[in-house]
Write a protein that holds these residues in place. Structure first.
Motif, PDB file in Angstrom:
ATOM      1  N   ASN A  15     -34.453  56.569 -15.286  1.00 20.23           N
ATOM      2  CA  ASN A  15     -33.441  57.207 -14.637  1.00 20.23           C
ATOM      3  C   ASN A  15     -33.251  57.475 -12.491  1.00 20.23           C
ATOM      4  N   MET A  16     -34.715  57.965 -12.003  1.00 18.48           N
ATOM      5  CA  MET A  16     -34.563  58.216 -11.081  1.00 18.48           C
ATOM      6  C   MET A  16     -35.143  57.014 -10.370  1.00 18.48           C
ATOM      7  N   GLY A  17     -35.395  55.739 -11.356  1.00 22.89           N
ATOM      8  CA  GLY A  17     -35.608  54.420 -10.872  1.00 22.89           C
ATOM      9  C   GLY A  17     -33.986  53.663 -10.351  1.00 22.89           C
ATOM     10  N   GLY A  18     -33.261  53.986 -11.929  1.00 28.28           N
ATOM     11  CA  GLY A  18     -31.579  53.834 -11.832  1.00 28.28           C
ATOM     12  C   GLY A  18     -30.616  53.833 -10.913  1.00 28.28           C
ATOM     13  N   PHE A  19     -30.922  55.720 -10.179  1.00 29.62           N
ATOM     14  CA  PHE A  19     -30.444  56.296  -8.996  1.00 29.62           C
ATOM     15  C   PHE A  19     -30.532  55.559  -8.200  1.00 29.62           C
ATOM     16  N   ALA A  20     -32.321  55.475  -7.759  1.00 30.42           N
ATOM     17  CA  ALA A  20     -32.823  55.204  -6.435  1.00 30.42           C
ATOM     18  C   ALA A  20     -31.976  53.684  -6.390  1.00 30.42           C
ATOM     19  N   VAL A  21     -31.558  52.661  -7.185  1.00 26.72           N
ATOM     20  CA  VAL A  21     -31.124  51.192  -6.687  1.00 26.72           C
ATOM     21  C   VAL A  21     -29.245  51.379  -6.933  1.00 26.72           C
ATOM     22  N   GLN A  22     -29.101  52.273  -7.532  1.00 23.54           N
ATOM     23  CA  GLN A  22     -27.761  52.701  -7.169  1.00 23.54           C
ATOM     24  C   GLN A  22     -27.619  53.118  -5.971  1.00 23.54           C
ATOM     25  N   VAL A  23     -28.281  54.664  -5.028  1.00 26.56           N
ATOM     26  CA  VAL A  23     -28.152  54.986  -3.480  1.00 26.56           C
ATOM     27  C   VAL A  23     -28.425  53.985  -2.631  1.00 26.56           C
ATOM     28  N   ILE A  24     -29.510  52.920  -2.991  1.00 27.54           N
ATOM     29  CA  ILE A  24     -29.401  51.959  -1.708  1.00 27.54           C
ATOM     30  C   ILE A  24     -28.771  50.786  -1.657  1.00 27.54           C
ATOM     31  N   THR A  25     -28.000  50.846  -3.178  1.00 30.24           N
ATOM     32  CA  THR A  25     -26.842  49.350  -3.079  1.00 30.24           C
ATOM     33  C   THR A  25     -25.786  50.432  -2.439  1.00 30.24           C
ATOM     34  N   SER A  26     -25.327  51.358  -2.663  1.00 28.65           N
ATOM     35  CA  SER A  26     -24.477  51.915  -2.493  1.00 28.65           C
ATOM     36  C   SER A  26     -23.282  51.551  -1.133  1.00 28.65           C
ATOM     37  N   ARG A  27     -22.424  51.578  -1.332  1.00 31.12           N
ATOM     38  CA  ARG A  27     -20.843  51.621   0.259  1.00 31.12           C
ATOM     39  C   ARG A  27     -21.711  52.692   1.289  1.00 31.12           C
ATOM     40  N   TRP A  28     -21.740  53.324   0.648  1.00 36.73           N
ATOM     41  CA  TRP A  28     -22.890  55.303   1.142  1.00 36.73           C
ATOM     42  C   TRP A  28     -23.931  54.981   2.317  1.00 36.73           C
ATOM     43  N   PHE A  29     -24.492  54.275   1.299  1.00 36.39           N
ATOM     44  CA  PHE A  29     -25.583  54.249   2.259  1.00 36.39           C
ATOM     45  C   PHE A  29     -25.631  53.235   3.429  1.00 36.39           C
ATOM     46  N   MET A  30     -24.913  52.295   3.200  1.00 34.95           N
ATOM     47  CA  MET A  30     -24.478  51.265   3.825  1.00 34.95           C
ATOM     48  C   MET A  30     -23.980  52.127   5.563  1.00 34.95           C
ATOM     49  N   ILE A  31     -23.043  52.722   5.204  1.00 34.20           N
ATOM     50  CA  ILE A  31     -22.634  53.806   6.117  1.00 34.20           C
ATOM     51  C   ILE A  31     -23.583  54.675   7.351  1.00 34.20           C
ATOM     52  N   PHE A  32     -24.595  54.565   6.189  1.00 31.64           N
ATOM     53  CA  PHE A  32     -26.408  55.363   6.776  1.00 31.64           C
ATOM     54  C   PHE A  32     -26.758  54.600   7.500  1.00 31.64           C
ATOM     55  N   ALA A  33     -27.206  53.275   6.945  1.00 31.66           N
ATOM     56  CA  ALA A  33     -27.690  52.485   7.392  1.00 31.66           C
ATOM     57  C   ALA A  33     -27.186  51.649   9.069  1.00 31.66           C
TER      58      ALA A  33
END
Length: 612
Positions: A15-33
């Motif tokens: 679950n943690m691995g799946g959540f981590a993937v969701q975070v770094i592939t999200s639109r919001w993480f793109m905004i952070f980058a």
């Protein structure tokens, strides 16, 4: 709603691995980058901090230094090439090209000022600083334009927030530079070369075009990011005041640098919180659907008997056609062949405002011409003041360390101008139909106050002028880019965005090189002759007193007033457009996308409804 990943079972690590993937592939993480890239992409606004080093080391007069400044602005704003490349390649190509250009340009300047290479010709230095400056347009095109396309209904907010970090980058890099190199301005040039390059390569594959999915609370997330950025700006303002009043040691500079880095990472907490909420909602929805599936596949005897007594009319079910059936139906419909018309033939037949203009239709439109001319006058004047802060401060008798304060003040208020104009114009537009073009005119008028403070050398007025000019310079950019996207559409926004930036170096050349630089040198030579001295070859030329920039900024004030009057014409032309619902098209497209996602066969779970 689309459900991806395995939410049930598999253990906590899965679950943690799946959540981590969701975070770094999200639109919001793109905004952070994108925030990180923008926070290091405003090195061109720091020219006043290291320009004196170039002038002294290489023996330039003010006109030559302002020529360098012009090529810096030319490179940073003429991004048509990066825009055209971005039309045909993914954003990571544009970002990687910008990173290479940045390092090469500033590394060569560093080699020149540290005398590790023989003294370059002036045109060599102009080329190096133009290449280094041009990397900023690649960063803006690759990251910022992509963010606008991923959040089309919040474009004003996106532009304000991200361009705000560009404005804040001068103060951010200044603190990091003091923490690492203390007061070595030669090393600052090297830092400007390697830091943005490393950041761009780090987030190279994070920045990408993503499918737009409407989120009701989207604006709230951006406001959280805004609050974090305001906290960063507030800290920088306080630390700059303290550094101006007290002599900081290296360890104290290091502590302030660490705090800046921590505050830069705070937006990541906002991203994780948002994705965690989304993760929980998806898991809850999937669990409820799984329970419904079990009940449907294993009905109880009572449920089966009740089903036999249902009226026949209720047995009729409306089946949604599959996506393939829709496609086949569409293909069977008779189509008429549309002949492609040359873009040159349609150049003077533009669509309605808000529709997608071609590049030529936008460039040849009267709206673009007026906007371009107003920007030349408005941005050109404020940029001239920013690029000459070091020389203005020296001529008016301010201490040398005040130059760093002026640059940081401009950087912070540049940031505030960008976020205020972005967020405030979006709020006024959606709530009161207040046109962005009118807000642009107001900002141009306010900048005249800063120019007059410099022109008449008001006591301690340069601190106030730095605040006003920084704010007005920053506020114009989100408004300019939002107006371009609203009037001419998003289809060719990468190119049109960069065309709008071209106005800045034109204004800087006319007002900085031809006016400010020329009049400064004329006054400096007059002062030199009055002392019975002659300038030696290779010796820098300096001027003292209010007269050095007085006439220049009176002329700049007059030009800025003219730009405001020109801008009022655009306000009149677009008043009816801004009274309409300019985002209606994007809402309809989002609804169409949701309808398509709801069709069976598209990998979407569509929950069934129990009939009562």
């Amino acid at each position: 709603m689309v459900f991806a990943g395995n939410y049930g079972g598999g253990g906590g690590c899965s679950n943690m691995g799946g959540f981590a993937v969701q975070v770094i592939t999200s639109r919001w993480f793109m905004i952070f980058a994108t925030i990180f890239i923008m926070a290091a992409a405003g090195a061109t606004y720091m020219f006043g901090l290291y320009s004196q080093e170039i002038k002294t080391t290489l023996g330039y007069d003010q006109s030559t230094l302002n020529l360098l400044s012009f090529f810096k602005d030319l490179g940073s704003n003429v991004g048509v090439l990066s825009g055209l490349i971005n039309e045909v390649t993914p954003p990571w190509v544009v970002l990687s090209m910008g990173a290479v250009l940045n390092f090469f340009g500033y590394f060569m300047i560093w080699l020149a000022v540290t005398k590790r290479i023989s003294k370059p010709q002036v045109w060599h230095m102009c080329l190096y600083i133009c290449i280094g400056g041009n990397s900023q347009s690649f960063a803006n095109t690759g990251a910022l334009v992509t963010a606008v396309k991923n959040f089309p209904e919040s474009r004003g907010v996106v532009l304000g927030l991200l361009k705000g970090f560009v404005g804040l980058s001068g103060a951010i890099i200044t603190q990091l530079y003091h923490a690492v190199y203390v007061d070595d301005t030669k090393s600052l040039i090297l830092m400007i070369g390697w830091l943005p390059t490393v950041i761009s390569f780090t987030f190279l594959r994070t920045i990408r075009i993503m499918k737009v999915v409407r989120i009701e609370h989207e604006l709230k997330v951006f406001y959280r990011l805004l609050y974090v950025s305001l906290g960063l700006a507030g800290f920088l303002m306080v630390i700059i005041i303290l550094q101006n009043r007290f002599n900081f040691s290296h360890s104290e500079f290091s502590i302030s640098g660490v705090v800046v880095i921590i505050l830069l990472f705070l937006p990541l907490a906002v991203v994780i919180q948002e994705e965690l909420d989304t993760w929980r909602k998806k898991k809850a929805a999937l669990d409820s659907i799984s329970q419904l599936k079990v009940i449907t596949e294993n009905p109880s005897p009572d449920q089966a008997a009740a089903a036999d007594y249902q009226p026949k009319s209720t047995e009729k079910q409306v089946e949604l056609p599959s996506s393939s059936a829709v496609k086949n139906t569409t293909e069977q419909q008779p189509t008429t062949e549309i002949q492609e018309v040359s873009c040159w033939r349609t150049a003077f037949r533009p669509p309605n405002r808000g529709e997608d203009f071609t590049i030529l239709q936008a460039l040849f439109s009267m709206d673009m011409f007026i906007l371009f001319l107003a920007t030349i006058c408005g941005v050109g004047g404020t940029l001239t003041a920013i690029d000459n802060l070091g020389q203005i401060g020296a001529s008016l008798g301010y201490p040398k360390r005040s130059t760093s304060t002026f640059v940081s003040l401009v950087s912070i208020w540049n940031y505030l101008g960008r976020v205020v104009s972005g967020f405030l114009s979006e709020h006024f537009l959606t709530k009161y139909k207040f046109p962005r073009t009118l807000m642009l005119t107001i900002i141009i008028v306010i900048s005249c106050v800063g120019h007059l403070l410099i022109a008449f050398g008001v006591s301690n007025g340069l601190y106030v002028a730095s605040v006003i000019i920084g704010f007005c310079f920053g506020a114009q950019w989100p408004l300019l880019f939002a107006i371009i996207s609203e009037l001419f559409g998003l289809k060719y926004y990468s190119t049109l965005y960069n065309f709008g930036s071209v106005a800045s170096p034109i204004g800087a050349y006319l007002l900085n090189v031809r006016v400010a630089g020329h009049l400064y040198d004329r006054e400096a030579e007059r002062q030199l002759n009055a002392l019975g001295l002659k300038r030696k070859h290779g010796e820098d030329l300096n001027c003292d007193g209010v007269e050095c920039f007085k006439l220049s900024f009176i002329i700049i004030t007059a030009v800025t007033v003219f730009g405001a009057l020109i801008s009022l014409i655009l306000v009149s032309r677009t008043r009816n457009f801004y009274k309409s619902d300019i985002y209606k098209k994007f809402r309809e497209e989002a609804k169409a996308a949701e309808t398509e996602m709801a069709l069976p066969g598209n990998g979407t779970v569509v929950p069934s409804r129990n009939k009562e």
